[in-house]
Design a protein around this motif. Structure first.
Motif, PDB file in Angstrom:
ATOM      1  N   SER A 105      23.639  34.279  44.395  1.00  0.00           N
ATOM      2  CA  SER A 105      24.327  34.331  45.683  1.00  0.00           C
ATOM      3  C   SER A 105      23.578  35.253  46.633  1.00  0.00           C
ATOM      4  N   CYS A 106      23.917  35.161  47.915  1.00  0.00           N
ATOM      5  CA  CYS A 106      23.367  36.075  48.922  1.00  0.00           C
ATOM      6  C   CYS A 106      24.197  37.350  48.966  1.00  0.00           C
ATOM      7  N   GLN A 107      23.575  38.393  49.425  1.00  0.00           N
ATOM      8  CA  GLN A 107      24.320  39.631  49.648  1.00  0.00           C
ATOM      9  C   GLN A 107      24.332  39.860  51.155  1.00  0.00           C
ATOM     10  N   TRP A 108      25.501  39.636  51.759  1.00  0.00           N
ATOM     11  CA  TRP A 108      25.623  39.729  53.212  1.00  0.00           C
ATOM     12  C   TRP A 108      25.928  41.134  53.699  1.00  0.00           C
ATOM     13  N   PHE A 109      26.436  41.998  52.834  1.00  0.00           N
ATOM     14  CA  PHE A 109      26.770  43.364  53.226  1.00  0.00           C
ATOM     15  C   PHE A 109      26.190  44.339  52.225  1.00  0.00           C
ATOM     16  N   TYR A 110      25.822  45.514  52.719  1.00  0.00           N
ATOM     17  CA  TYR A 110      25.333  46.577  51.852  1.00  0.00           C
ATOM     18  C   TYR A 110      25.771  47.898  52.453  1.00  0.00           C
ATOM     19  N   ASP A 111      26.393  48.746  51.643  1.00  0.00           N
ATOM     20  CA  ASP A 111      26.813  50.072  52.096  1.00  0.00           C
ATOM     21  C   ASP A 111      25.717  51.077  51.781  1.00  0.00           C
ATOM     22  N   CYS A 112      25.169  51.720  52.806  1.00  0.00           N
ATOM     23  CA  CYS A 112      24.145  52.744  52.608  1.00  0.00           C
ATOM     24  C   CYS A 112      24.734  53.869  51.778  1.00  0.00           C
ATOM     25  N   THR A 113      24.024  54.251  50.734  1.00  0.00           N
ATOM     26  CA  THR A 113      24.527  55.297  49.838  1.00  0.00           C
ATOM     27  C   THR A 113      24.396  56.693  50.440  1.00  0.00           C
ATOM     28  N   LYS A 114      23.663  56.833  51.548  1.00  0.00           N
ATOM     29  CA  LYS A 114      23.520  58.146  52.177  1.00  0.00           C
ATOM     30  C   LYS A 114      24.469  58.326  53.357  1.00  0.00           C
ATOM     31  N   CYS A 115      24.415  57.412  54.341  1.00  0.00           N
ATOM     32  CA  CYS A 115      25.217  57.616  55.552  1.00  0.00           C
ATOM     33  C   CYS A 115      26.478  56.749  55.592  1.00  0.00           C
ATOM     34  N   GLY A 116      26.589  55.780  54.672  1.00  0.00           N
ATOM     35  CA  GLY A 116      27.780  54.944  54.613  1.00  0.00           C
ATOM     36  C   GLY A 116      27.791  53.774  55.577  1.00  0.00           C
ATOM     37  N   ALA A 117      26.715  53.582  56.344  1.00  0.00           N
ATOM     38  CA  ALA A 117      26.659  52.439  57.269  1.00  0.00           C
ATOM     39  C   ALA A 117      26.721  51.133  56.488  1.00  0.00           C
ATOM     40  N   VAL A 118      27.420  50.158  57.043  1.00  0.00           N
ATOM     41  CA  VAL A 118      27.490  48.836  56.438  1.00  0.00           C
ATOM     42  C   VAL A 118      26.414  47.970  57.082  1.00  0.00           C
ATOM     43  N   LEU A 119      25.426  47.586  56.287  1.00  0.00           N
ATOM     44  CA  LEU A 119      24.340  46.761  56.797  1.00  0.00           C
ATOM     45  C   LEU A 119      24.715  45.296  56.681  1.00  0.00           C
ATOM     46  N   LYS A 120      24.354  44.532  57.692  1.00  0.00           N
ATOM     47  CA  LYS A 120      24.569  43.090  57.727  1.00  0.00           C
ATOM     48  C   LYS A 120      23.223  42.455  58.066  1.00  0.00           C
ATOM     49  N   PRO A 121      23.011  41.202  57.685  1.00  0.00           N
ATOM     50  CA  PRO A 121      21.737  40.551  58.006  1.00  0.00           C
ATOM     51  C   PRO A 121      21.489  40.481  59.513  1.00  0.00           C
ATOM     52  N   LEU A 122      20.225  40.603  59.888  1.00  0.00           N
ATOM     53  CA  LEU A 122      19.838  40.436  61.282  1.00  0.00           C
ATOM     54  C   LEU A 122      19.903  38.948  61.638  1.00  0.00           C
ATOM     55  N   PRO A 123      20.057  38.617  62.906  1.00  0.00           N
ATOM     56  CA  PRO A 123      20.085  37.200  63.300  1.00  0.00           C
ATOM     57  C   PRO A 123      18.843  36.466  62.776  1.00  0.00           C
ATOM     58  N   GLY A 124      19.079  35.322  62.155  1.00  0.00           N
ATOM     59  CA  GLY A 124      17.990  34.533  61.604  1.00  0.00           C
ATOM     60  C   GLY A 124      17.693  34.795  60.141  1.00  0.00           C
ATOM     61  N   ASP A 125      18.226  35.885  59.600  1.00  0.00           N
ATOM     62  CA  ASP A 125      18.038  36.209  58.183  1.00  0.00           C
ATOM     63  C   ASP A 125      19.272  35.806  57.401  1.00  0.00           C
ATOM     64  N   CYS A 126      19.077  35.457  56.126  1.00  0.00           N
ATOM     65  CA  CYS A 126      20.207  34.973  55.335  1.00  0.00           C
ATOM     66  C   CYS A 126      20.920  36.081  54.568  1.00  0.00           C
TER      67      CYS A 126
END
Length: 69
Positions: free
Chosen positions: A26-47
C-alpha cells in the motif's frame, strides 16, 4: 529487479531525517515527523510521502508502475 525497501524521509519543516521501511502492499499518504510532529502529506503529483520526501521512491514506482496500488 532488486527493490529497495528502506528510504530516509526528511521533514521539510525541521530537516529531521529518519530511515523508514516502506510498505510493499500500500501507499503511505501520511507520516508524522518524530522530531517536530508535523504531518507530512505527498506533494502534488506524487503518490506517497516516500516519493515526496524520501531518498528512494516507493516500491511500485521503483518497479516502473505509475502509482501505488
Amino acid at each position: 529487479m532488486q527493490i529497495e525497501l528502506n528510504s530516509t524521509l526528511t521533514c521539510p519543516h525541521c530537516a529531521h531525517a529518519q530511515v523508514e521501511t516502506m510498505p510493499t502492499d500500500s501507499c503511505q499518504w501520511f507520516y508524522d515527523c518524530t522530531k517536530c510532529g508535523a504531518v507530512l502529506k505527498p506533494l502534488p503529483g506524487d503518490c506517497c510521502v516516500f516519493c515526496s520526501y524520501g531518498t528512494v521512491p516507493c516500491p511500485p514506482i521503483q518497479q516502473g508502475d505509475s502509482c501505488c496500488g
